[in-house]
Design a protein around this motif. Sequence first.
Motif, PDB file in Angstrom:
ATOM      1  N   LEU A  18       2.236 -13.387   6.774  1.00  0.00           N
ATOM      2  CA  LEU A  18       2.615 -12.015   7.121  1.00  0.00           C
ATOM      3  C   LEU A  18       1.544 -10.983   6.781  1.00  0.00           C
ATOM      4  O   LEU A  18       1.428  -9.956   7.440  1.00  0.00           O
ATOM      5  N   ILE A  22      -1.339  -6.687   8.006  1.00  0.00           N
ATOM      6  CA  ILE A  22      -1.732  -5.454   7.310  1.00  0.00           C
ATOM      7  C   ILE A  22      -2.737  -4.584   8.079  1.00  0.00           C
ATOM      8  O   ILE A  22      -2.515  -3.380   8.217  1.00  0.00           O
ATOM      9  N   LEU A  25      -0.931  -2.937  10.887  1.00  0.00           N
ATOM     10  CA  LEU A  25       0.090  -2.060  10.338  1.00  0.00           C
ATOM     11  C   LEU A  25      -0.547  -0.793   9.754  1.00  0.00           C
ATOM     12  O   LEU A  25      -0.044   0.310   9.928  1.00  0.00           O
ATOM     13  N   VAL A  29       0.351   2.899  10.747  1.00  0.00           N
ATOM     14  CA  VAL A  29       0.887   3.850   9.773  1.00  0.00           C
ATOM     15  C   VAL A  29       0.022   5.108   9.713  1.00  0.00           C
ATOM     16  O   VAL A  29       0.523   6.223   9.795  1.00  0.00           O
ATOM     17  N   VAL A  30      -1.301   4.924   9.622  1.00  0.00           N
ATOM     18  CA  VAL A  30      -2.188   6.075   9.451  1.00  0.00           C
ATOM     19  C   VAL A  30      -2.220   6.945  10.701  1.00  0.00           C
ATOM     20  O   VAL A  30      -2.199   8.165  10.617  1.00  0.00           O
ATOM     21  N   VAL A  34       2.343   8.416   9.856  1.00  0.00           N
ATOM     22  CA  VAL A  34       2.055   9.544   8.967  1.00  0.00           C
ATOM     23  C   VAL A  34       1.972  10.864   9.743  1.00  0.00           C
ATOM     24  O   VAL A  34       2.603  11.844   9.346  1.00  0.00           O
ATOM     25  N   PHE A  38       4.379  13.936   9.064  1.00  0.00           N
ATOM     26  CA  PHE A  38       3.861  15.246   8.670  1.00  0.00           C
ATOM     27  C   PHE A  38       4.296  16.332   9.639  1.00  0.00           C
ATOM     28  O   PHE A  38       4.400  17.493   9.282  1.00  0.00           O
TER      29      PHE A  38
ATOM     30  N   PHE B   5       7.558  -9.032   3.215  1.00  0.00           N
ATOM     31  CA  PHE B   5       7.237  -8.140   4.335  1.00  0.00           C
ATOM     32  C   PHE B   5       7.549  -6.695   3.972  1.00  0.00           C
ATOM     33  O   PHE B   5       6.757  -5.790   4.164  1.00  0.00           O
ATOM     34  N   THR B   8       5.130  -5.282   1.499  1.00  0.00           N
ATOM     35  CA  THR B   8       3.863  -4.973   2.167  1.00  0.00           C
ATOM     36  C   THR B   8       3.961  -3.630   2.876  1.00  0.00           C
ATOM     37  O   THR B   8       3.081  -2.773   2.787  1.00  0.00           O
ATOM     38  N   LEU B   9       5.071  -3.458   3.586  1.00  0.00           N
ATOM     39  CA  LEU B   9       5.274  -2.229   4.355  1.00  0.00           C
ATOM     40  C   LEU B   9       5.303  -1.022   3.430  1.00  0.00           C
ATOM     41  O   LEU B   9       4.649  -0.008   3.670  1.00  0.00           O
ATOM     42  N   ALA B  12       1.881  -0.236   2.148  1.00  0.00           N
ATOM     43  CA  ALA B  12       1.034   0.405   3.162  1.00  0.00           C
ATOM     44  C   ALA B  12       1.423   1.858   3.344  1.00  0.00           C
ATOM     45  O   ALA B  12       0.584   2.750   3.424  1.00  0.00           O
ATOM     46  N   ALA B  16      -0.834   5.167   2.563  1.00  0.00           N
ATOM     47  CA  ALA B  16      -1.161   6.146   3.605  1.00  0.00           C
ATOM     48  C   ALA B  16      -0.795   7.548   3.156  1.00  0.00           C
ATOM     49  O   ALA B  16      -1.548   8.498   3.363  1.00  0.00           O
ATOM     50  N   VAL B  17       0.368   7.689   2.526  1.00  0.00           N
ATOM     51  CA  VAL B  17       0.793   9.012   2.081  1.00  0.00           C
ATOM     52  C   VAL B  17      -0.161   9.534   1.019  1.00  0.00           C
ATOM     53  O   VAL B  17      -0.595  10.684   1.048  1.00  0.00           O
ATOM     54  N   LEU B  19      -3.192   8.740   0.688  1.00  0.00           N
ATOM     55  CA  LEU B  19      -4.464   9.003   1.364  1.00  0.00           C
ATOM     56  C   LEU B  19      -4.459  10.393   1.999  1.00  0.00           C
ATOM     57  O   LEU B  19      -5.395  11.172   1.866  1.00  0.00           O
ATOM     58  N   ALA B  20      -3.365  10.686   2.696  1.00  0.00           N
ATOM     59  CA  ALA B  20      -3.306  11.945   3.434  1.00  0.00           C
ATOM     60  C   ALA B  20      -3.075  13.118   2.478  1.00  0.00           C
ATOM     61  O   ALA B  20      -3.671  14.168   2.646  1.00  0.00           O
ATOM     62  N   GLY B  21      -2.235  12.898   1.483  1.00  0.00           N
ATOM     63  CA  GLY B  21      -1.986  13.954   0.509  1.00  0.00           C
ATOM     64  C   GLY B  21      -1.326  15.156   1.157  1.00  0.00           C
ATOM     65  O   GLY B  21      -1.289  15.274   2.370  1.00  0.00           O
TER      66      GLY B  21
END
Lengths: 298, 437
Positions: A18, A22, A25, A29-30, A34, A38, B5, B8-9, B12, B16-17, B19-21
Motif C-alpha cells: 500500500l 504514497i 497520494l 493531497v497537496v 489541501v 483551504f 492504509f 498512511t493517509l 500524508a 500536507a497541512v 507544509l502549507a501552514g
Amino acid sequence: MSSNALGVPRSRHRDHPLWFLIPALAVLVVFFFVPTLFNFVYAFTDWSSFKSAINFAGTDNFTSLFSNGTLLNSLKVTLVYAVLVALFQNLFGLGLALLLERDTAVNRAVRVAFFIPVVMSALAVGYIFQALLKPDGALNGILGWLTGTEVAIPWLGSTTWTIVVVAIVHAWKWMGLSMLIYLAGLKTINEDVLEAARLDGASRWTMFRAIRFPLLAPAVTFNVATALLGSMNGFDIVQATTEGGPGGTTELLNIFIFRTFGQGLFAQATTMSLVLFLMVAILAFPVIRYLRKREDVL
Amino acid sequence: MKNRFRSTLALAAAAAVALAGCSDPGAGDSDAGPADWPAQDADLSGTTLTIWAAQNSNTVPDSVIAGFEELTGAEVEVVTIPDPYEQGVQTKVATGDKPDLAFWQPTASQLTALNASQNLQSLEGAPWLDSYDPALRDITGILDDTRYAALITTPAVEGVYYNKEVFAANGVTDLPTDWDSFIQLARDLKAEGTTPFYEMGADRWATQWWVQVQLADAAEDGLWDRVNAGEEAFTDPTIQGAIDTYKALIDEGLFNEDIKTATFEDQGAALLDGDAAMVMQVNSFFGQLQSLADTEELNQKIGFFPISPSGNTGTFIPDQSNALVAFKTGDADRESASRQLLSYWLGDGYGDFVNAQSTVSLQPGVETPADVPEALLSASESVGDAAGSMQALAIANPDLYLYLADMIQGTKTPTEVAEATQAQFAELAKAQGAEGF
C-alpha cells in the motif's frame, strides 16, 4: 477486500504494497485536497493584501456578501448564462451530429472543422468575436452589404440580449465536443430497431422523436451536465467579450471573484468561490439524477 | 491492511497541512532602519536588479538603465507584468514574489494595497528631494507620513481636452472659468448643433472623471479625510450630488448619442476629427491622441483646461507610469542598489530620461524638452495647485467608474451608484482595519 481477497493469489498482494500509493497520494493531497480545504478555511478569515496577519472572522464574509446585491445579481447571471449555454450547445451539437451522421469523406472533413474551436484558446475566441460583433465590426459590415444600408447594431451593447449573444459564442466554441458525443451516441443505436421502424412506415421525424432521441439519453446526460456545470465556471469568453458589461448584465460570478481578488480582498473572493462551489454541487445532484432517470428506457 | 492504509493517509494529510501552514506567505519582516544613500556611481559589478513594469511602462526606463549599467556595472532587468498590472503585482507580492523595484501608482490607496510598511523601503531623506519643484515634492507617494514612492514624471490631471478648431468655428474665444460657464458653453455649442461632450461608456474607466472634477473644491476642504474616517459617505449630498449632476447632463443630451457603446479609441478620434468639442480625460488620453497625430497637428487642434466647481483647479491622479517603489527584499546589498538606481534616475540620469521620454521635467534644474506638446504642458502646469482625486486621497479605491458605467447603461440609478460605491469602500476600509468601519 476481505471476503473476495481469498480468491486472489497471495503473491499479487505482495506486488503492490500500500505504501506505493504514497507518491500519488501526496500529489493528490497537496494539489487537490489541501487547496479545496483551504478554500473552506480562508472563507472564514479576513485574509487580504492590506495586512500580513490572517485572523478568524467567523461568518462575517458571508453576511456582508449576501447583504450586498452584487453577489445575488452575479449568481442570477451565472445561472441564466449556464442554462442558455447548455441549451444552445446541445441544440447546435445535436443538429450537427444529425447533419454529419453518415461517414462520407466530406462529412469527416466538416466534423474536423467544427471541432477546431474546441481546441482553440477560449480567450482568443472571445477576442475574435468581440472584434466581429463591434458596432463597426465584420458582422455589421456583412449585414450592411447584404441589405445595402449602414448597419451599426451594438451586439455586445444591449443590457437584455448581450448575455444571449455571449452564451451563443460559448456554445459555438464547445458545440464540436457535443457533436462528437452525440455522433458516438447515434452510432450505438441498433440498426435493427431503426430498420423495424422503417418497415412500419415511420417518418424520419417520428423515428427521431420516438426512437433515436430517447436512445441518445446517455449522451444527453453527459452533454447537458458538462455544458451546464462547466459554464457555471465560465470566465474567459465573457471576460474577453464584455468584461461583465454592459451595466453588469453579463457579470458572471467568476468575473466578480476576479474583480474582488484584484481589490486585495482575498478572503471575500475565497468566500465567493466557496459559494460558487456549493451552487454547482447543489445544482449538479438533481440535474444528473433527473437525466439518469431518463436513461431508464434503455 | 486497512489500518495501515488509514494511518498512511492521516500521515500524508498531516504532512500536507503542516507544509502549507496557516500563514500569509506575503508576510515580510518590518524593520525600518534608517536607509543610507550610496553615491550614484558606486561600483555594483555583479549585482542584478529587477524592475517590474506594465505593458505601457516597460520601455520608460530604457535610457536610465543604459546609463546606470555603464556607470556602475550593475545589470538591470525589466520584467513586464501583463495587464491588469496592479492586480498581477498585488497577487505576486501576496504570494511572496517581489522585485527590487516596480512601477506603482504612488497614491495612498495603492500603497496600502501593497502593504507598504511591510513590503516597501522607506525613501525618507532621499538625495533627490531637494531638486524637485517645491510644489510637486510632497504631492504624492507618501503614506502615514512615510515616503514610499519616487515620482519620475508629472502625475496625470483630470481636466478638459478640447478641439480648438471647433471652439473657433463656434466663436468661442474665452475658456470657461468655472463650472457654470463650462456647462453654459456646452449648452451654447449644442444649440449650434455641435456635440459638446464625448464619453466612452463601453470602456467605462473614464466615467469617474466627471464626478471627481466636481469634487475638487470639496477635496481641498477635506472631503476624503471625512470619507476615510467614515464620517461622510458617497451617499451623502456632496458626492451623490456630483453623480446626480453627471446623470442630468447625460439626460440633457450634452453627450454623444452613442455614449453606451463608444470606446476609448472612438473618443480620441472624435475629438481629433471635431465630432465633439470636449472630452473630460487624463493624460493617457493625450497619449492616445499622439498615436493618431503628430505634435504639430496636436498643437494646432487640441488644448487643455482644468475645471472645478468654483474655478480652474485640476484634479490630479498619479498612475503607475508616474512613479516607482523599492521593495524590501531582505538582501541589504540589492536594497541599497535599488536606492542607488533611484538616486541616479532622479539625479544625473534625469536629463537624459526627460529627453528620451519627451516628457515634462519635475526638476527646475532640468529643462523640459522643446517637443512636448502644448496641451501636456498646460496639464502639467495645473498639477502644482491641483486638488487630489479619490485615488490620490482616499484610503481605498472602489469601482466607482464601473457603477457609473452601469448608470450610463441604465442598470443602476444614481442613488444605487452611490450605495454600491459606499458598500465597496466600507468593505475595503474594514479589510484594512481603518477606524470607523
